[in-house]
Design a protein around this motif. Structure first.
Motif, PDB file in Angstrom:
ATOM      1  N   VAL A 140      21.023   9.791 -10.200  1.00 31.33           N
ATOM      2  CA  VAL A 140      19.787   9.006 -10.310  1.00 31.33           C
ATOM      3  C   VAL A 140      20.118   7.516 -10.330  1.00 31.33           C
ATOM      4  N   CYS A 141      21.184   7.144 -11.013  1.00 31.54           N
ATOM      5  CA  CYS A 141      21.617   5.734 -11.018  1.00 31.54           C
ATOM      6  C   CYS A 141      21.973   5.285  -9.601  1.00 31.54           C
ATOM      7  N   GLU A 142      22.648   6.145  -8.879  1.00 29.77           N
ATOM      8  CA  GLU A 142      22.990   5.838  -7.483  1.00 29.77           C
ATOM      9  C   GLU A 142      21.717   5.621  -6.662  1.00 29.77           C
ATOM     10  N   LYS A 143      20.756   6.505  -6.817  1.00 29.26           N
ATOM     11  CA  LYS A 143      19.490   6.379  -6.081  1.00 29.26           C
ATOM     12  C   LYS A 143      18.758   5.099  -6.458  1.00 29.26           C
ATOM     13  N   ALA A 144      18.785   4.747  -7.742  1.00 37.20           N
ATOM     14  CA  ALA A 144      18.121   3.516  -8.193  1.00 37.20           C
ATOM     15  C   ALA A 144      18.758   2.292  -7.552  1.00 37.20           C
ATOM     16  N   GLU A 145      20.077   2.286  -7.476  1.00 34.08           N
ATOM     17  CA  GLU A 145      20.773   1.153  -6.855  1.00 34.08           C
ATOM     18  C   GLU A 145      20.455   1.072  -5.358  1.00 34.08           C
ATOM     19  N   THR A 172      13.862   3.897 -14.472  1.00 30.51           N
ATOM     20  CA  THR A 172      14.313   2.769 -13.659  1.00 30.51           C
ATOM     21  C   THR A 172      14.101   3.058 -12.179  1.00 30.51           C
ATOM     22  N   LEU A 173      14.472   4.249 -11.742  1.00 33.63           N
ATOM     23  CA  LEU A 173      14.276   4.625 -10.341  1.00 33.63           C
ATOM     24  C   LEU A 173      12.796   4.594  -9.968  1.00 33.63           C
ATOM     25  N   GLN A 174      11.937   5.165 -10.805  1.00 32.81           N
ATOM     26  CA  GLN A 174      10.501   5.177 -10.519  1.00 32.81           C
ATOM     27  C   GLN A 174       9.914   3.769 -10.504  1.00 32.81           C
ATOM     28  N   HIS A 175      10.404   2.922 -11.384  1.00 35.57           N
ATOM     29  CA  HIS A 175       9.943   1.534 -11.416  1.00 35.57           C
ATOM     30  C   HIS A 175      10.252   0.847 -10.081  1.00 35.57           C
ATOM     31  N   ILE A 176      11.459   1.021  -9.596  1.00 32.82           N
ATOM     32  CA  ILE A 176      11.860   0.380  -8.337  1.00 32.82           C
ATOM     33  C   ILE A 176      11.063   0.955  -7.171  1.00 32.82           C
ATOM     34  N   ARG A 177      10.914   2.268  -7.135  1.00 34.56           N
ATOM     35  CA  ARG A 177      10.131   2.890  -6.055  1.00 34.56           C
ATOM     36  C   ARG A 177       8.668   2.460  -6.097  1.00 34.56           C
ATOM     37  N   LEU A 222       7.556  -0.422  -7.269  1.00 41.37           N
ATOM     38  CA  LEU A 222       7.556  -1.801  -6.765  1.00 41.37           C
ATOM     39  C   LEU A 222       7.597  -1.824  -5.239  1.00 41.37           C
ATOM     40  N   MET A 223       8.462  -0.988  -4.683  1.00 43.59           N
ATOM     41  CA  MET A 223       8.612  -0.934  -3.227  1.00 43.59           C
ATOM     42  C   MET A 223       7.281  -0.580  -2.570  1.00 43.59           C
ATOM     43  N   ALA A 224       6.614   0.427  -3.097  1.00 43.01           N
ATOM     44  CA  ALA A 224       5.331   0.846  -2.531  1.00 43.01           C
ATOM     45  C   ALA A 224       4.301  -0.284  -2.617  1.00 43.01           C
ATOM     46  N   GLU A 225       4.234  -0.939  -3.769  1.00 49.42           N
ATOM     47  CA  GLU A 225       3.303  -2.057  -3.952  1.00 49.42           C
ATOM     48  C   GLU A 225       3.600  -3.195  -2.981  1.00 49.42           C
ATOM     49  N   LEU A 226       4.866  -3.537  -2.862  1.00 47.82           N
ATOM     50  CA  LEU A 226       5.246  -4.706  -2.076  1.00 47.82           C
ATOM     51  C   LEU A 226       5.167  -4.458  -0.577  1.00 47.82           C
ATOM     52  N   LYS A 227       5.232  -3.212  -0.165  1.00 43.55           N
ATOM     53  CA  LYS A 227       5.010  -2.907   1.252  1.00 43.55           C
ATOM     54  C   LYS A 227       3.534  -3.091   1.589  1.00 43.55           C
ATOM     55  N   GLU A 228       2.676  -2.771   0.622  1.00 41.35           N
ATOM     56  CA  GLU A 228       1.229  -2.941   0.803  1.00 41.35           C
ATOM     57  C   GLU A 228       0.827  -4.407   0.759  1.00 41.35           C
ATOM     58  N   LYS A 229       1.378  -5.125  -0.207  1.00 42.42           N
ATOM     59  CA  LYS A 229       1.045  -6.536  -0.401  1.00 42.42           C
ATOM     60  C   LYS A 229       2.347  -7.312  -0.561  1.00 42.42           C
ATOM     61  N   PRO A 230       2.899  -7.811   0.546  1.00 41.59           N
ATOM     62  CA  PRO A 230       4.167  -8.547   0.485  1.00 41.59           C
ATOM     63  C   PRO A 230       4.078  -9.759  -0.451  1.00 41.59           C
ATOM     64  N   PRO A 231       5.135  -9.996  -1.195  1.00 42.29           N
ATOM     65  CA  PRO A 231       5.141 -11.099  -2.157  1.00 42.29           C
ATOM     66  C   PRO A 231       5.421 -12.443  -1.489  1.00 42.29           C
ATOM     67  N   THR A 232       5.094 -13.492  -2.218  1.00 44.87           N
ATOM     68  CA  THR A 232       5.539 -14.820  -1.815  1.00 44.87           C
ATOM     69  C   THR A 232       7.027 -14.897  -2.149  1.00 44.87           C
ATOM     70  N   LEU A 233       7.674 -15.928  -1.682  1.00 47.76           N
ATOM     71  CA  LEU A 233       9.090 -16.100  -1.987  1.00 47.76           C
ATOM     72  C   LEU A 233       9.299 -16.225  -3.495  1.00 47.76           C
ATOM     73  N   ARG A 234       8.472 -17.002  -4.157  1.00 50.73           N
ATOM     74  CA  ARG A 234       8.600 -17.163  -5.616  1.00 50.73           C
ATOM     75  C   ARG A 234       8.437 -15.807  -6.306  1.00 50.73           C
ATOM     76  N   GLU A 235       7.441 -15.033  -5.900  1.00 46.78           N
ATOM     77  CA  GLU A 235       7.239 -13.703  -6.497  1.00 46.78           C
ATOM     78  C   GLU A 235       8.442 -12.798  -6.246  1.00 46.78           C
ATOM     79  N   ALA A 236       8.976 -12.841  -5.031  1.00 45.10           N
ATOM     80  CA  ALA A 236      10.132 -12.009  -4.693  1.00 45.10           C
ATOM     81  C   ALA A 236      11.331 -12.390  -5.559  1.00 45.10           C
ATOM     82  N   LEU A 237      11.549 -13.683  -5.743  1.00 46.93           N
ATOM     83  CA  LEU A 237      12.658 -14.133  -6.588  1.00 46.93           C
ATOM     84  C   LEU A 237      12.465 -13.682  -8.032  1.00 46.93           C
ATOM     85  N   GLN A 238      11.237 -13.778  -8.529  1.00 51.18           N
ATOM     86  CA  GLN A 238      10.965 -13.343  -9.900  1.00 51.18           C
ATOM     87  C   GLN A 238      11.170 -11.830 -10.043  1.00 51.18           C
TER      88      GLN A 238
END
Length: 157
Positions: free
Chosen positions: A15-20, A83-88, A90-106
């Motif tokens: 699971v740690c591997e998948k999260a990374e 942790t894995l679910q959190h990252i996944r 985020l990925m789903a959200e950000l594919k729908e609504k891409p972040p600004t550069l500042r948001e991506a950095l944060q």
């Protein structure tokens, strides 16, 4: 004293591997989103590649489980899966609504803080201090500092 981690512990490492790898995928997405800014593109690309290397390190640890290198896995499965679910998520959200550069950095800084915290908790307990030092040397990078610097430069610009 011989150590042998059980199948449940190997699952935690998986699971740690998948999260990374999921984190690396997210950083590749950021690299693609900001590919017109060469410096930012390379920052995200480098960060993604480092995450992929950390993922491979977890795979290696699972393979070395019978070589008396790992005494035990300290991280609970629930924490690794969260942790894995959190990252996944985020990925789903950000594919729908891409972040600004500042948001991506944060987002990157928050993820690096979260993943580093997991690493610092040592995910695994090594049989020998030398292995632990090697592991931490490999996983310790300047990703968080580089993201913070990029965010500060953005604030000044």
């Amino acid at each position: 004293m011989p150590f042998s981690i059980d199948a449940g512990m190997v699952e935690v490492l998986g699971v740690c591997e998948k999260a990374e790898f999921a984190c690396a995928e997210l950083y590749h997405l950021f690299a693609d989103l900001f590919k017109d800014d060469r410096e930012i593109f390379y920052l995200w690309l480098r960060t993604a590649l480092e995450e992929e290397n950390r993922a491979r390190l977890f795979a290696l640890m699972a393979k070395l489980r019978h070589d008396n290198i790992i005494a035990s896995v300290v991280l609970e499965m629930e924490q690794a899966e969260d942790t894995l679910q959190h990252i996944r998520g985020l990925m789903a959200e950000l594919k729908e609504k891409p972040p600004t550069l500042r948001e991506a950095l944060q987002i990157g800084m928050e993820l690096e803080t979260r993943l580093d915290r997991l690493m610092r908790q040592n995910v695994v307990k090594f049989a020998d201090e030398t292995y632990e030092k090697s592991f931490l040397a490999i996983t310790n990078s300047k990703r968080l500092e580089l993201l913070q610097e990029a965010c500060q430069r953005l604030a000044v610009a």
